[in-house]
Design a protein around this motif. Structure first.
Motif, PDB file in Angstrom:
ATOM      1  N   VAL A 122      12.008   1.359  17.128  1.00  0.00           N
ATOM      2  CA  VAL A 122      12.995   0.400  17.623  1.00  0.00           C
ATOM      3  C   VAL A 122      14.373   1.060  17.665  1.00  0.00           C
ATOM      4  N   ARG A 123      14.607   1.925  16.663  1.00  0.00           N
ATOM      5  CA  ARG A 123      15.906   2.572  16.571  1.00  0.00           C
ATOM      6  C   ARG A 123      16.127   3.510  17.769  1.00  0.00           C
ATOM      7  N   ASP A 124      15.063   4.270  18.126  1.00  0.00           N
ATOM      8  CA  ASP A 124      15.196   5.182  19.259  1.00  0.00           C
ATOM      9  C   ASP A 124      15.517   4.415  20.531  1.00  0.00           C
ATOM     10  N   ILE A 125      14.755   3.324  20.746  1.00  0.00           N
ATOM     11  CA  ILE A 125      14.977   2.540  21.960  1.00  0.00           C
ATOM     12  C   ILE A 125      16.389   1.977  21.948  1.00  0.00           C
ATOM     13  N   GLY A 126      16.820   1.550  20.763  1.00  0.00           N
ATOM     14  CA  GLY A 126      18.179   1.017  20.623  1.00  0.00           C
ATOM     15  C   GLY A 126      19.211   2.055  21.022  1.00  0.00           C
ATOM     16  N   ILE A 127      19.040   3.291  20.521  1.00  0.00           N
ATOM     17  CA  ILE A 127      20.002   4.353  20.831  1.00  0.00           C
ATOM     18  C   ILE A 127      20.063   4.582  22.331  1.00  0.00           C
ATOM     19  N   LEU A 128      18.882   4.625  22.941  1.00  0.00           N
ATOM     20  CA  LEU A 128      18.832   4.876  24.372  1.00  0.00           C
ATOM     21  C   LEU A 128      19.515   3.770  25.146  1.00  0.00           C
ATOM     22  N   THR A 129      19.218   2.499  24.767  1.00  0.00           N
ATOM     23  CA  THR A 129      19.803   1.366  25.482  1.00  0.00           C
ATOM     24  C   THR A 129      21.319   1.401  25.372  1.00  0.00           C
ATOM     25  N   ILE A 130      21.776   1.664  24.158  1.00  0.00           N
ATOM     26  CA  ILE A 130      23.225   1.667  23.952  1.00  0.00           C
ATOM     27  C   ILE A 130      23.876   2.771  24.794  1.00  0.00           C
ATOM     28  N   THR A 131      23.247   3.958  24.813  1.00  0.00           N
ATOM     29  CA  THR A 131      23.832   5.051  25.612  1.00  0.00           C
ATOM     30  C   THR A 131      23.934   4.641  27.068  1.00  0.00           C
ATOM     31  N   CYS A 132      22.853   4.009  27.574  1.00  0.00           N
ATOM     32  CA  CYS A 132      22.868   3.588  28.977  1.00  0.00           C
ATOM     33  C   CYS A 132      23.992   2.596  29.219  1.00  0.00           C
TER      34      CYS A 132
END
Lengths: 595, 324
Positions: A122-132
């Motif tokens: 979940v954390r990885d997906i979170g990081i990616l979403t935030i970067t986008c």
């Protein structure tokens, strides 16, 4: 078990490189093609042994060496270094009985090429979403700021300038080096943040001015902006492109960042590099010309944070240079590579490998670039180090005469697989695989009275992206026979070549087609049946692909040629410690002796 | 002995550099008989390639022939001007350059590259030249249709064959092959050497083979010249040089090669480094690394004297006893 556990163990070791494909090709075929550089290598190297890997260039010997150190990522298989005998035994057992869970456990604990399955947390997906999102917001901010500024200043054409400027910013962001992805994120943020701060301010000021000057409100400003976009289609398109592009760059940077975080299973690799080191082939290219000998040799100590104090570093470097035969070390420490001879450079490479006090050295053609008159010096040094420090070597060379004087055991590699392995005297004096025989026959001998019969193989090694079926050596093998893996294409080609000069047969063969890997149909073959039978019976010693024909059957007016099934030979033990991968030495019932 | 086709006498080639004059070739003697192949051997930096370039008249701009003669067909190539040399280059003497990988132009089709010397030297039409290119390619074992391909479409061994075809383009009498198999694999190496031997036989070529690999030469050459630091130290038939090596350097060099048919022990090595060619040692140049050297070797330069029929060597041990 009283035999000592091997120090380095490779099992089904593979390094495949994905083949680059064009866009259209990638659309047409979804599965990636691979260049199978190393394609299933099994190897056991005992402690203190010198194992020589020999073969033609491009056979995968260097890739094997680099793959063991994870300088290239292995695609499969396992590498064990210094694993206890019990672990290896239970690994083999779990493999034999197909116990996946047990196998995974052992691999995770001991295999150095083991990689966790990639799982998105979940954390990885979170990081990616935030970067986008950050990317999107920043891009919109820049854009809106620029447009507002153009509205306020009423510069003609400034509305087109906005996307151009945004594009420049994007370009700058995209050129940040991806290799440093860990440190890239703050840079990306800075690239976007500074202009968007400035322009955001301008945007605010613009709104205020519009509101004050024309007594309109925020809605009117937005409406004015909308009108500009409506009347200016290129601007609209550019805006969409710029925003999407920014989001894409943000996302890809994010992925790179995430992968870098993921990729650093640094503990394992660092541990690995402390015990395994490599000496590269060309000391003229592998040493950085702008680094002094001290810089080169001390680098492993510094990146691995092994020494804490400069004096400690210096002592270790001095010791390593001394061990590598650069004496006195002080004379060499502050020289640059161009001030050294070839032999001295190679000694610097060796010192760089020794400074971490490894147990195992991969020596990749360490003397092939050196003059003959100094090769022996370097080899003597390597042998002396083995005696003094108990080093174990994987020695990679194309030179069989070097392997002969140096190795305890030799493995002969062909197209990513070991085809013969055994003690040096067995492999050199009593070669069994036809490829080994040919290789040994072409080694030049420094004596004009011993010009002997050479077996020169036809053609060059096949492309590792397109490895021949069956035994991978069969197209070049001088003694290939029925079951070596002839395919319909190869047989048909050979038939056509043999038929040159026979007009009738040629036209019939021109209409022949391949209808499966093991069958060829000649639509009007009845007339040529006699010729084909006679040729297969009489010419197959020269045109060896014809041996692949198992039966010739009439089918209607035509003829069907059926071939022998494809069997890939496996590395099997044929004598004490000698393993060969050749059908001549396969299961004894249908193996025949070489003609 | 066959009549010498090419006779190099006391050739000296110097390069002018900022550090001083580099005497890359400083007294080289050898002769090449008709239909013979001569091996020019020595460590890297001993002047083999420079000697070859001097024969071809292709020295770089800072290089010059300082002394000596290169006799060929009644002419002294060392004294001819560049324009005069052009008549010999490629039509009489051609060269296969070192490093086949890099010697071809990557953006031109190989057929055109082979045709270029034919058009330039024989002043023929392009069509005629292209027809000859097809023949040349088949001669070296490449299908003639591949003449439309670019160098990157060929493997290393195939590119070396293209270089050989190019060297044969104008029917030369002498072909100089500069390290023709060094960068290649053993198997490809054997293929190329076999090809060179076949061409030499079929086309009655004379050949100069330059290599540091003595074991390759043992299998292909008739005569040998061993060079050290710009000088010929020993020349003779291959059998004389290998079986009865006279000069200590030749002995050491032969001893440095591992022999797959001999016992598996480490070969010897020659301690020390090749001396500087700007300021070469006095007397015999090998004295700094020679295990027999004594005072005379430092004071006096040994001449290249006959030690047998067609076998010459430059060592004081041949004329005097070493004081013990």
């Amino acid at each position: 078990m009283n035999a000592p556990a091997p120090y380095l163990v490779l099992r089904d070791f593979r390094v495949w490189f994905p083949k680059r494909k064009g866009f259209l090709e990638a659309m047409r075929r979804s599965e990636p093609d691979f260049i199978r550089a190393v394609d299933g290598v099994d190897m056991d190297i005992l402690k203190g042994e010198i194992y020589c890997l020999v073969g033609e260039s491009g056979c995968g010997k260097t890739t094997t060496g680099k793959g063991i150190l994870r300088l290239v990522e292995p695609s499969g298989g396992d590498v064990f270094v210094g694993a206890p005998a019990e672990a290896l035994a239970s690994y083999e057992e779990a493999k034999g009985s197909n116990r996946e869970d047990a196998l995974e456990d052992i691999r995770e604990r001991w295999s150095l090429s083991y990689r966790e399955r990639v799982q998105w947390s979940v954390r990885d997906i979170g990081i990616l979403t935030i970067t986008c999102l950050v990317g999107l917001v920043l891009a919109s901010g820049i854009f809106a700021g620029l447009v507002a500024a153009s509205l306020v200043l009423r510069v003609p054409g400034a509305d087109l300038l906005a996307p151009i400027l945004a594009g420049i910013v994007l370009g700058a962001a995209a050129t940040l080096p991806p290799a440093r992805s860990v440190s890239v994120l703050p840079k990306v943020a800075a690239t976007f943040a500074i202009p968007s701060l400035v322009l955001g301010g301008l945007f605010g000021a613009g709104i205020a001015q519009v509101a004050a000057g024309s007594a309109s409100d925020l809605g009117a400003t937005a409406a004015a902006y909308g009108r500009i976009l409506q009347s200016n289609v290129p601007l609209l398109v550019l805006q969409v492109l710029v925003i999407l592009g920014t989001a894409w760059i943000g996302a890809s940077r994010g992925v790179a960042y995430w992968q870098a975080r993921r990729g650093i299973e640094s503990d394992k690799i660092r541990k690995l590099r402390k015990v395994l080191q490599i000496i590269f082939q060309d000391p003229y290219e592998s040493l950085n010309p702008k680094h002094s000998v001290f810089d080169i040799v001390s680098e492993p100590l510094i990146v691995n944070a092994i020494t804490r104090h400069p004096s400690e570093t210096k002592a270790r470097v001095r010791q390593a240079l001394n061990d590598a035969g650069l004496r006195p070390p002080e004379d060499f420490m502050y020289r640059y590579p161009h001030e050294l001879s070839g032999g001295q450079r190679q000694r610097v490479s060796i010192a760089g490998a020794l400074v971490l006090d490894p147990d195992f050295l991969v020596a990749d053609e360490p003397v092939s670039m050196l003059d003959v008159s100094i090769r022996t010096e370097i080899i003597e040094l390597l042998l002396e180090l083995r005696k003094k420090k108990g080093l174990t070597y994987l020695f990679i060379t194309h030179d069989l005469s070097l392997a002969w004087i140096l190795a305890d055991r030799i493995g002969v590699m062909y197209l990513g697989k070991i085809v013969e392995e055994g003690p040096t005297s067995q492999v050199v004096k009593n070669p069994r695989h036809p490829y080994t025989k040919a290789l040994i026959s072409v080694v030049p001998v420094p004596d004009p009275d011993r010009r002997h019969e050479r077996t020169i193989l036809r053609g060059e090694r096949p492309d590792p992206a397109n490895i021949p079926a069956g035994c991978r050596f069969h197209p070049r093998c001088p003694v290939a026979f029925e079951k070596c893996g002839w395919t319909s294409d190869e047989v048909l080609d050979e038939l056509r070549q043999v038929a040159v000069g026979e007009a009738g047969v040629q036209s019939s063969l021109a209409r022949a087609f391949v209808d499966g890997p093991l069958s060829i149909t000649l639509p009007d073959g009845a007339a040529t049946e006699g010729w084909i039978r006679a040729t297969v019976a009489g010419r197959s010693e020269q045109a060896r692909a014809l041996k692949g024909i198992r039966s010739i059957e009439a089918s209607g007016a035509g003829l069907r040629l059926l071939l022998h099934p494809l069997v890939e030979p496996t590395l099997t033990s044929v004598a004490d410690h000698v393993k060969v991968s050749c059908h001549l030495f396969g299961s004894s019932d249908d193996a025949r002796s070489a003609s | 002995m066959t009549v010498a086709l090419l006779d190099v006498r006391d050739l000296k080639v110097h390069y002018d550099t900022r550090e001083g004059t580099v005497r890359a070739v400083d007294g080289v003697d050898f002769s090449l008989g008709e239909g013979q192949s001569l091996g020019l051997a020595g460590e890297s930096g001993c002047g083999k390639t420079t000697a070859a370039l001097a024969i071809m008249g292709l020295l770089p701009s800072n290089g010059r022939i300082a002394a000596g003669s290169i006799e060929y067909g009644g002419y002294d190539l060392a004294k001819l001007t560049d324009a005069q040399l052009r008549a010999f280059r490629w039509r009489h003497i051609s060269i296969i350059f070192q490093g086949a990988m890099n010697a071809l132009n990557p953006v031109r089709r190989i057929g055109e590259q082979i045709a270029e010397p034919i058009i330039l030297h024989e002043k023929v039409e392009r069509e005629v030249a292209m027809g000859r290119v097809g023949e040349l390619l088949e001669l070296v074992g490449i299908h003639r249709e591949r003449s439309r391909e670019y160098p990157h479409e060929f493997s290393g061994g195939m590119r070396q064959r293209v270089m050989i075809a190019m060297a044969l383009a104008c029917n030369p009498k002498i072909v100089i092959a500069d390290e023709p198999v060094t960068a290649l694999d053993v198997m490809i190496q054997a293929q190329i050497l076999e090809l060179l031997e076949r061409l030499k036989r079929d086309l009655k070529l004379s050949m100069i083979l330059i290599s540091h690999d003595l074991s390759v030469m043992a299998e292909t050459c008739d005569t040998m010249a061993i060079m050290y630091a710009g000088k010929t130290v020993e020349t003779g038939s291959v059998r004389d040089v290998y079986k009865r090596p006279n000069h200590p350097y030749t002995k050491d060099l032969i001893g440095a090669f591992p022999d797959i048919e001999g016992p598996p022990h480490l070969p010897a090595y020659i301690p020390g480094l090749l001396p500087s060619l700007i300021d070469p040692p006095s007397g015999c140049r090998f004295h700094t690394r020679c295990k027999y050297a004594w005072q005379r070797c430092i004071d006096e330069e040994p001449p290249l004297d006959a030690v047998g029929t067609g076998h010459r060597s430059a060592c004081h041990l041949n004329t005097s006893e070493r004081p013990s």
